[in-house]
Design a protein around this motif. Structure first.
Motif, short mmCIF file in Angstrom:
data_model
loop_
_atom_site.label_atom_id
_atom_site.label_comp_id
_atom_site.label_asym_id
_atom_site.label_seq_id
_atom_site.Cartn_x
_atom_site.Cartn_y
_atom_site.Cartn_z
N PRO A 277 1.21 -1.34 0.08
CA PRO A 277 0.24 0.62 -0.14
C PRO A 277 1.20 1.25 0.19
CG PRO A 277 -0.82 -1.84 1.73
CD PRO A 277 0.60 -2.19 1.55
N THR A 278 0.03 2.08 -0.52
CA THR A 278 0.99 3.43 -0.49
C THR A 278 0.98 4.53 0.36
OG1 THR A 278 -0.63 4.82 -1.40
CG2 THR A 278 0.84 4.11 -3.22
N THR A 279 0.90 3.90 1.94
CA THR A 279 0.44 3.73 3.23
C THR A 279 1.52 3.44 3.60
OG1 THR A 279 -1.97 3.05 3.30
CG2 THR A 279 -1.67 5.02 2.68
N HIS A 280 2.36 2.27 3.66
CA HIS A 280 2.89 1.72 4.05
C HIS A 280 4.01 2.96 4.14
CE1 HIS A 280 6.06 -1.37 5.41
NE2 HIS A 280 4.25 -2.52 5.77
N PRO A 281 4.61 2.87 4.96
CA PRO A 281 6.18 3.67 5.71
C PRO A 281 7.12 2.81 4.42
CG PRO A 281 5.85 2.70 7.27
CD PRO A 281 4.30 2.41 6.87
N LEU A 282 7.36 1.85 3.84
CA LEU A 282 7.99 1.58 3.05
C LEU A 282 7.46 1.89 1.69
CD1 LEU A 282 8.80 -2.55 4.46
CD2 LEU A 282 10.53 -0.69 4.10
N ALA A 283 6.65 2.16 0.87
CA ALA A 283 5.75 2.96 0.31
C ALA A 283 6.85 4.39 -0.50
CB ALA A 283 4.72 2.66 -0.21
N ALA A 284 7.06 4.67 0.31
CA ALA A 284 7.82 6.38 0.01
C ALA A 284 9.60 6.51 -0.39
CB ALA A 284 7.73 7.11 1.46
#
Lengths: 435, 435
Positions: A277-284
């Protein structure tokens, strides 16, 4: 301040040169932090004529003589690869030297044996630089979280593949195009196999799993899929369900509960691309950065973020270890060693619980969804979300499953490919981090 | 496995109870990691009748007798506050016990003296839990980055104020309303002063600065502004320039270069609300989470993220330290101590370089912008961006300055408030992390 600690450096490429420079620039600070000054005793290289910036009297081609010299206290190894690094480190340890290494391949292959040798010899073996470059990660796992029980370690630990995937997400490019750009900019090597096919990430996953679960995991135990099969369609499908695509190294503890209520733990260690998910800390975490997300029983969720490669960041991690082993040497002790006391077995990928995203082109007629759904159900796979978009004669079917053994999911997808009602399976990727 | 290590626990509130539970649940793992089992020797509390879940024979009201008992090897202090914690820890250290503490107030007040006592006694003093709860942060600063030179440490280290500011951003509420909600939900204490006025964050900043810069910094050396003056207007203005508002603890090394080219370093340590770009890694840290961003010479940018408070996360950090000091005790040594060898001075806030955002309501007539701009220029402050929106007779002026000594900026703002052309100064906040 008494006489200096003498350091042997093995290898003098990008990282080795940065280590030398920092030792020189920060000598006074390091001496204050250690309690004794640190001095370079010698530098082993293959071709002394290729290192014009280094004092010639320090260079030697006889690495074995250097690491076993009575004049050396500590050994820093930044040559990489299995041999001759392994023989040299074992010789150094046998001769009573503490060792700092940045060698992920070697540690992932033979870490437990090297640790056993270090324990026998009463010396230190540290290798913070081997995983996620400058990010302090192994020491927190070895020490800070030593009072906790780890559940999962999920990392973006390869900058090259993260750069390629980030570019595919940003530009809509396919894998080949993004790889070509990364090669041109120097983010990918001429032979990108180790990065692109996940070998580098698998070595790091093995090291992380060994430390996190106190169990022996080698690179060859790690299930591995690279990113060369990730398509622009996969990336587009991910965006449609609020996700992005990352190459993840995942180490997790899985409990099997038997009929009598007793439970057996094993560890699943794998490297593969996944939608998160783009909301997961790893996505950024984009470009060449690395990050590792940790879930522990008591500590909850933690994340460590920073530069995963490069001469200076890697040298920072090497020097942090050097200060640690030097302090121990000054105190006349060795730090806590790593062992595999828990001895948890590595779980086969087929039995590892995962979730799949599957996109299909199907004929738009009654009964197709029922047939597809039945195929999942027949293997005990339940479906979390499904979306069907009709487009005249054809329709697109996008499914995300609940968790099921990976083999059941893979077999279902293989069966779908053979079904008459399915015109094409357009995207299959595992999904991680969805709640 | 020989005889157990005996632990004295001081305090048995939320954190203490969680420590006891984890010691019990993970006893076998801890013993394997330490090399000897760990056993609770006694628990000092003020009112034994208030701890029905704890074996009565372990409880005592005589904390001093407990920490100096010949039957105790290690002391865990989770009572908080300056006294009696300080006297008890000094007594424990004097009696040769290694100590684990979660006491930020005490460490920020007297950390250097406690470290000196520990060094004299040859025992350990660890306090990972004192800053940012479960996030492994102090050990990375003390050890992993010991070979690097730190430039800045910027943290969101108080969950209560971060929750309040997050709610103000999400809902547009003012401070009082968001605080009331936080109190109702248990995120803020009945007397929220320590959190809201920045005292808690200032203690943590002092501890971080001491470790990061090897220099003595106490809570009273930290410049401190809380969040009670942050208004809904400030939050709205921040959003207009692509920023969000966070309470930051900032520790940085500042170099002054003299005319002859020599440079003198000092450290600036401060806690205040600031606008940071929404693209900054700290901007996404919302609710009760903590995160600390570190910039080092060689390592580059790093971030550590996780739960900053709560019984279990804090207990995880305490137990990690307990394993470390227990391993050292088994090895018959003490770990690396902390000292303030660098001895850098703390810089006054007035001389600390900062940037300001200032929003003004002004008369919309010729010459106003020139007058305002001249006011900044007269103190050597240059302006980075300015935006003027006319609204009939009045206009809004939004300025972001370049870096300048804080006193020059504060004085300029005070002068603007007195100017005829300025109807109101509607928002003033420092800006961090803009490039």
């Amino acid at each position: 301040m008494t006489e200096p600690l003498r350091v042997a450096l093995l290898g003098c490429g990008t990282v080795g040169s940065a280590v030398l420079r920092l030792l020189d620039e920060q000598g006074a600070d390091l001496a204050a932090r250690i309690g004794r000054p640190v001095e370079v005793a010698g530098i082993a290289v293959r071709r002394p004529d290729r290192h014009p910036g280094v004092p010639a009297h320090l260079l030697t081609t006889d690495a074995h003589a250097l690491v076993t010299s009575g004049d050396v206290d500590l050994v820093v190894e930044v040559i990489g690869g299995i041999e001759p690094a392994r023989s040299l480190l074992l010789a150094a340890i046998g001769a009573g030297k503490s060792v700092v290494s940045a060698n992920k391949a070697l540690l992932a292959e033979d870490g437990i044996a090297l640790h056993a040798a270090a324990a026998d010899a009463g010396v230190d073996l540290y290798y913070e630089a081997a995983v996620a470059g400058a990010i302090p990660l192994l020491r927190p796992l070895r020490e800070s979280l030593a009072g906790d029980q780890l559940r999962r370690v999920v990392g973006i630990v390869n900058g090259t593949t993260n750069y390629i995937l980030s570019r595919m997400v940003e530009t809509g490019a396919g894998f080949a195009e993004a790889l070509a750009e990364a090669t041109e900019l120097g983010y990918a090597e001429a032979d990108p196999t180790a990065d692109v096919d996940g070998f580098d990430a698998a070595s790091k996953a093995a090291i992380l799993a060994t430390l996190a679960f106190h169990s022996p995991v080698r690179a060859s135990d790690v299930y591995r899929e690279g990113i060369s099969a990730v398509s622009a369609t996969d990336v587009a499908r991910a965006a449609e369900i609020g996700c992005t695509v990352k190459l993840l190294a995942i180490c997790e503890r899985v409990s099997d509960v038997a009929a009598d209520g007793t439970s057996t733990d094993s560890i699943a260690v794998r490297v593969h691309p996944a939608m998160i998910p783009t909301t997961h800390p790893l996505a950024a975490v984009s470009g060449a950065f690395n990050a590792v997300f940790v879930e522990a029983e008591a500590a909850g969720q933690l994340m460590f973020y920073g530069q995963g490669a490069g001469g200076e960041p890697t040298a920072s991690a090497v020097l942090g270890d050097l200060v640690a082993v030097a302090r121990n040497r000054v105190a006349g002790v060795a730090g806590p060693n790593v062992n595999a006391y828990a001895g948890l077995a590595t779980r086969p990928m087929a039995d590892t619980p995962t979730r799949y995203h599957v996109s299909l082109d199907v004929a738009d007629k009654p009964g197709v969804l029922a047939t597809v759904a039945a195929e999942f159900a027949s293997r005990g796979v339940s479906i979390s979300t499904v979306r069907q978009d009709g487009r005249g004669e054809a329709a697109t079917l996008v499914l995300v499953t609940h968790s099921a053994p990976d083999a059941a999911l893979a077999t279902t997808v293989a069966r779908l490919r053979e079904m008459d009602a399915v015109r094409a399976v357009t995207s299959v990727l595992r999904v991680e981090g969805l709640t």
